[in-house]
Design an enzyme around this catalytic site. Structure first.
Site, mmCIF file in Angstrom:
data_model
loop_
_atom_site.group_PDB
_atom_site.id
_atom_site.type_symbol
_atom_site.label_atom_id
_atom_site.label_comp_id
_atom_site.label_asym_id
_atom_site.label_seq_id
_atom_site.Cartn_x
_atom_site.Cartn_y
_atom_site.Cartn_z
ATOM 1 N N HIS A 15 0.824 -1.208 0.000
ATOM 2 C CA HIS A 15 0.000 0.000 0.000
ATOM 3 C C HIS A 15 0.859 1.259 0.000
ATOM 4 C CE1 HIS A 15 -3.176 -2.813 0.862
ATOM 5 N NE2 HIS A 15 -4.066 -1.838 0.785
ATOM 6 N N SER A 16 2.124 1.103 0.312
ATOM 7 C CA SER A 16 3.047 2.226 0.335
ATOM 8 C C SER A 16 4.105 2.053 -0.743
ATOM 9 C CB SER A 16 3.727 2.340 1.711
ATOM 10 O OG SER A 16 4.839 3.203 1.667
#
Length: 247
Positions: A15-16
């Site tokens: 997600h990052s």
């Protein structure tokens, strides 16, 4: 002329974007010949996952031997699985999403791929990075028992003790170099009683500068392997300023 065999590729989904890039960089240091692509963050560079980015990474990392995906959270896994479903049948058959821990799984998988492992071997290597697995021996009762009952050097085919000289000890990169070299020999080798061909078991020893490493092989023909691995440690793995404390 013999064609160079293809290797399994890796895709890191997070997600990052920063996390994905960092894991790719770490795993890439241990597997320079492996294609490792990161697909982190959403389309605008924020937190999230992007279907198109993951799809492109799956295609780019697969040179014919397959691709393993490591992901951080449930929705990242779902995005990767959805992207795989949209691949053509041939690529879809050789793409796999692993439930292994993102960082540990990527490192273990990268080393297995660098050693020439097929997709099944790379999948298995990633899974051994999970808690409680055979290769994840840090702090386990079995590991402690094995350490207490290490074979006597005299009972082994050949053994040699050396001092760790590189400044940061047997951290990830040198441990990976050691495991890769060990894998080139047909004999079994150990480091302080642990499997010398297992990156995670070598790292679990936590050998720091000045620590003694006992390289051994129970095989009568293991001298060449032991000497090569001992020499690698003594060389400092090419790290600058390699010198054991007090030396």
């Amino acid at each position: 002329m013999t064609a160079t065999p293809t290797r399994v590729g890796l895709v890191i989904v997070s997600h990052s974007g920063r996390i994905a890039e960092g894991v790719r960089e770490l795993a890439g240091q241990m597997a320079p010949s492996i294609t490792i692509l990161d697909a982190g963050g959403d389309a605008e560079g924020g937190l999230g996952t992007d279907f198109a980015r993951v799809s492109d990474a799956l295609t780019g990392a697969d040179a014919g031997a397959g691709v393993l995906v490591l992901a951080d959270l449930g929705s990242a896994i779902m995005t990767a699985e959805s992207a795989i479903e949209f691949l053509d049948a041939e690529r879809r058959a050789r793409a796999h999403v692993s439930p292994a821990p993102l960082v540990e799984g990527a490192v273990a998988a990268a080393v297995a791929a660098e050693q020439g492992g097929d997709l099944a071997a790379v999948i298995a290597a990633a899974l051994t990075a999970g808690d409680g697995s055979p290769a994840d021996a840090v702090g386990s009762a079995d590991a402690l028992a094995a350490e207490e009952h290490r074979p006597d050097v005299a009972a082994l085919g050949y053994a040699r003790s050396v001092v760790v000289t590189n400044p940061e000890g047997l951290h990830a990169r040198p441990a990976a170099e050691f495991a890769k070299l060990a894998a080139t020999f047909p004999v079994a080798v150990t480091v302080n009683g642990r499997d010398g061909k297992s990156l995670l078991q070598i790292m679990s020893l936590g050998l720091m500068p000045g620590a003694e490493a006992e390289i051994a092989s129970p095989d009568p023909d293991g001298r060449v392997a032991v000497d090569a691995l001992a020499d690698l440690i003594e060389s400092g793995f090419g790290d600058r300023g390699s010198a054991a404390p007090g030396k």
